[in-house]
Structure formats: structure tokens, C-alpha cells
Design a protein around this motif. Structure first.
Motif: not given
Length: 196
Positions: A7, A11, A153, A159
Motif C-alpha cells: 500500500t 497511500d 492492508k 490503503n
């Protein structure tokens, strides 16, 4: 050389958009080595001297060594204890460079999802990140409690739990940073079944 995280790129991009929408001037770096990071941080720290609020957000691997939180660039080998300081970035050093003028410094660390150090390099008893006090005018938010590991995650989300919660709450008008982080903490706790 650290375990792959799914992620951090998403992010970083989502946080940069959210912060731009809130009126921040944003500098985004993803998957860079020390030379690029250092050059951009130097420019950013000069600009920060004129800012009312400076925000540093990091998503990725990190670890603590001797009580110092160290952020891990993608170029780090992490295979030699003698080279760990040279291959990583100390949070203390980053904060010092960004704390300019009378500006407020906000630090959001979505890090320490797993300990990135190979077993032979890990110091015993040092999991997660260390408690960090940035001093007057600095607010620090960790994705999880000191010494704990954060999730990368949750199912159905692009995200991490921390960044996902932060993104869903950050634009609410009129809230204090304390109220924001209490809501984020509650969302993360719920999303991870109380494990983070």
C-alpha cells in the motif's frame, strides 16, 4: 531487500491529493534513494521556514535501533549492522531539518508493518517503533502503538488501515488534531479487530 508492502505508493498518492485539497503545497516522493531524498528534503526544509504548518507523512518500512526510529529507503540492503545508519534515515534528523521558524510540525508515520531487518541483523527486543517526542510545536502520530507492528492492508481497501482512516477523517472542518486522531485511532481499531 525488505519484505514487499502493497500500500505505500497508493497511500502516498492519496495523502498528497487530500493535503492539496486542504490547501497544502505538497512534495511527493515514492521509491527514492538517499541522494534524491536528501536533495528534496533540503529544498523542502528551506521552504518550510516560511510555512505556518509543516507536515511530513511517511508510508513504508521503518525500525528502531538504539531507541532511534529509522525510515527505510527502497535502496537499503539491511544486511550489515554496521551499515544500517548509513542506509536509512533517522526520524530525529528529518524532524530537526523541518522544524524551522515558528512553524508547527506534524509528523504522520504509517510505518513498521513488519520488521524489515533480516533475523541476524535484528536487535533483540526491539520490535515496532520507539516512542518519539518531537518537542514543542511538534505533533507525532504513529500508525500503531510503540513497539507494535501495523497492518499493511485490510480486505477491500487500497490503503493501509491507518492511512485509510486518516483519509476518511482529515477533511472534516473545525476539528482539532486531537479529535482527528481519536477518530482515526477508533477507525483503525475497528478495521483491524482491535489488533492495531
Amino acid at each position: 531487500n525488505a519484505p514487499t508492502l502493497t500500500t505505500p505508493g497508493a497511500d502516498a498518492q492519496a495523502m498528497s491529493k487530500a493535503l492539496r485539497d486542504l490547501g497544502f503545497e505538497v512534495t511527493v516522493l515514492t521509491d527514492v534513494g538517499p541522494e534524491v531524498f536528501d536533495a528534496v528534503l533540503s529544498t523542502f526544509s528551506e521552504q518550510a521556514k516560511e510555512a505556518e504548518t509543516v507536515l511530513f507523512y511517511y508510508s513504508g518500512h521503518a525500525f528502531q535501533m538504539g531507541g532511534v526510529n529509522r525510515l527505510v529507503p527502497v535502496t537499503a540492503k539491511l544486511d550489515d549492522p554496521a551499515k544500517l545508519e548509513a542506509q536509512t534515515w533517522a526520524l530525529d534528523d528529518i524532524a530537526k531539518r523541518l522544524r524551522g521558524g515558528s512553524s508547527q510540525l506534524l509528523i504522520f508515520l504509517d510505518a513498521c508493518r513488519t520488521n524489515p531487518l533480516p533475523e541476524g541483523v535484528q536487535a533483540s527486543g526491539q520490535s515496532g517503533l520507539a516512542q518519539y517526542d518531537g518537542g514543542t510545536g511538534t505533533f507525532v502520530a504513529f500508525a500503531t502503538a510503540p513497539g507494535q507492528v501495523a497492518w499493511d492492508k485490510t480486505e477491500g481497501s487500497a490503503n493501509s488501515p491507518f492511512t485509510g482512516a486518516l483519509l476518511s477523517r482529515i477533511a472534516k472542518p473545525g476539528q482539532s488534531i486531537s479529535d482527528l486522531m481519536i477518530a482515526v485511532r477508533n477507525d483503525v481499531d475497528q478495521a483491524t479487530g482491535g489488533k492495531q
